[in-house]
Design an enzyme around this catalytic site. Structure first.
Site, mmCIF file in Angstrom:
data_model
loop_
_atom_site.group_PDB
_atom_site.id
_atom_site.type_symbol
_atom_site.label_atom_id
_atom_site.label_comp_id
_atom_site.label_asym_id
_atom_site.label_seq_id
_atom_site.Cartn_x
_atom_site.Cartn_y
_atom_site.Cartn_z
ATOM 1 N N GLY A 8 0.832 -1.196 0.000
ATOM 2 C CA GLY A 8 0.000 0.000 0.000
ATOM 3 C C GLY A 8 0.864 1.243 0.000
ATOM 4 N N ALA A 9 1.424 1.570 -1.171
ATOM 5 C CA ALA A 9 2.367 2.693 -1.239
ATOM 6 C C ALA A 9 1.631 4.007 -1.431
ATOM 7 C CB ALA A 9 3.371 2.467 -2.361
ATOM 8 N N GLY A 10 0.797 4.363 -0.443
ATOM 9 C CA GLY A 10 0.233 5.701 -0.410
ATOM 10 C C GLY A 10 1.270 6.651 0.155
ATOM 11 N N ALA A 11 0.817 7.719 0.799
ATOM 12 C CA ALA A 11 1.759 8.720 1.287
ATOM 13 C C ALA A 11 2.691 8.142 2.354
ATOM 14 C CB ALA A 11 0.993 9.927 1.816
ATOM 15 N N ASN A 103 -4.662 4.090 10.588
ATOM 16 C CA ASN A 103 -5.355 4.978 11.505
ATOM 17 C C ASN A 103 -6.608 4.286 12.030
ATOM 18 O OD1 ASN A 103 -3.611 7.227 11.287
ATOM 19 N ND2 ASN A 103 -4.608 7.872 9.394
ATOM 20 N N LYS A 202 -3.206 8.465 19.174
ATOM 21 C CA LYS A 202 -3.352 8.899 17.780
ATOM 22 C C LYS A 202 -4.823 9.110 17.424
ATOM 23 C CE LYS A 202 -1.891 9.487 13.431
ATOM 24 N NZ LYS A 202 -1.377 8.376 12.623
ATOM 25 N N ASN A 206 -6.597 12.123 15.441
ATOM 26 C CA ASN A 206 -7.286 11.829 14.183
ATOM 27 C C ASN A 206 -8.751 12.219 14.234
ATOM 28 O OD1 ASN A 206 -5.406 8.822 13.364
ATOM 29 N ND2 ASN A 206 -5.160 10.902 12.616
ATOM 30 N N SER A 270 -5.365 12.885 6.598
ATOM 31 C CA SER A 270 -5.621 11.904 5.538
ATOM 32 C C SER A 270 -7.089 11.846 5.138
ATOM 33 C CB SER A 270 -5.144 10.520 5.980
ATOM 34 O OG SER A 270 -5.850 10.081 7.122
ATOM 35 N N GLU A 282 -12.039 6.697 5.885
ATOM 36 C CA GLU A 282 -11.905 5.722 6.973
ATOM 37 C C GLU A 282 -12.904 6.031 8.097
ATOM 38 O OE1 GLU A 282 -7.458 4.138 7.340
ATOM 39 O OE2 GLU A 282 -7.553 6.317 7.449
#
Length: 330
Positions: A8-11, A103, A202, A206, A270, A282
């Site tokens: 999962g090469a997101g940010a 997250n 976190k 979030n 995000s 999400e």
């Protein structure tokens, strides 16, 4: 050096891939679309302040092409993880650990706990437990504001980042210490004995930033300039602290520090990034599941309830309007 796959090469995944590859690890990434094509053609470009570099990594949209790995780091959004579980198995040897960095409430959260909430199913149909398994799972909480600014190019906002690793069952294991040694100094990894504490720390950030930025389409720093919105942020923070306490997680009394950090943040969370890019949000892992935990524990959350209802209505209305203006299919 280790063979490490970023699924999962997101940010965030791209930041990790770039730094690990620069440190000499054999890095592979699962990506898709224009981002995948750009990485294949031009490498993966990273920037943070004056630190800019490009690395070559193996990139594919098919995990089976990458072979067995020493470590797999899953950075998919929470609502997409289960659908990729079977594909991820192609990367795993018998003892390959899988670090889940998402997250919200992670799929393993209630595993091995004396408490559960019947209405919350963090692993629908037990897919992740069956195909990945709790014994190979490592929890991970990341504080690394970042964004894909264009295909193949990731920007980290500020050079500071924190990566917390923990066993779902608690304690500091030999496996965690080995992972810390492997991933550092490329990534500033901290091993913690209670990863659920970091989950809630976190979550508090979030939930507050996601609710308010998604509703206002504004950055955290801009929201904090409005005293009414700042009060709403303070109320959400307090409600999340109360929910965590109901499940035996005691968050520190550092509300003012959190508000100060939000006041200085010019980074789009995000969830706001996903909204602006018309990607699924999400909502379940970050918001609805936590609201369900509050209700199960009898914790009053009027601010969370009101803001979440507004977010859900916004998404419903946006989908309806988008459908109404969509061109007819032929």
């Amino acid at each position: 050096m280790a063979k490490i796959a970023i699924y999962g090469a997101g940010a965030v995944g791209s930041v990790m891939a770039a730094k690990l590859a620069r440190a000499g690890h054999q890095v592979s990434v699962i990506a898709r679309g224009a981002h995948l094509q750009a990485i294949r053609e031009h490498g993966l470009q990273y920037s943070a302040g004056y630190d800019t570099f490009t690395v070559d990594v193996t990139a594919s949209d098919n995990a089976a092409e990458l072979g067995v790995q020493d470590v797999v780091i899953c950075t998919l959004k929470a609502h997409t993880v289960a659908a990729s579980a079977l594909s991820m198995r192609a990367l795993l040897a018998q003892d390959t650990p899988v670090i889940f960095a998402q997250n919200g409430l992670p799929w393993w959260y209630f595993s091995g706990q004396n408490v559960s909430v019947a209405d919350i199913d963090l692993d629908p149909h037990g897919v992740l437990a069956r195909y990945i398994g709790l014994p190979r799972t490592v929890g991970c909480i990341i504080h690394c504001p970042s964004q894909l600014v264009s295909p193949g190019v990731v920007k980290q906002h500020g050079e500071a980042a924190c990566y917390y690793l923990g066993e779902p069952g608690g304690d500091v294991s030999a496996r965690l210490l080995k992972l810390q040694s492997m991933l550092s100094p490329a990534l500033p990894v901290t091993v913690v004995p209670d990863i659920r504490f970091e989950v809630w720390r976190k979550l508090r950030i979030n939930m507050t930033s996601s609710l308010l930025t998604t509703l206002t389409l504004s950055l955290p720093a801009d929201i904090m300039k409005n005293q009414t919105l700042r009060l709403l942020a303070r109320q959400v923070l307090a409600e999340v602290v109360a929910i965590a306490a109901a499940y035996d997680v005691r968050l520190p009394p550092d509300e003012e520090d959190v508000l100060l950090n939000l006041s200085q943040s010019l980074h789009a969370p995000s969830m706001l990034q996903d909204l602006l890019a018309a990607r699924p949000l999400e909502i379940d892992a970050q918001l609805i599941s936590v609201q369900q935990m509050a209700r199960a524990a009898g914790v009053s959350t009027p601010t969370l309830d009101g803001l979440l209802a507004l977010v859900l209505q916004r998404l419903t209305a946006t989908a309806r309007h988008t459908s109404a203006v969509a061109p007819p299919t032929t």
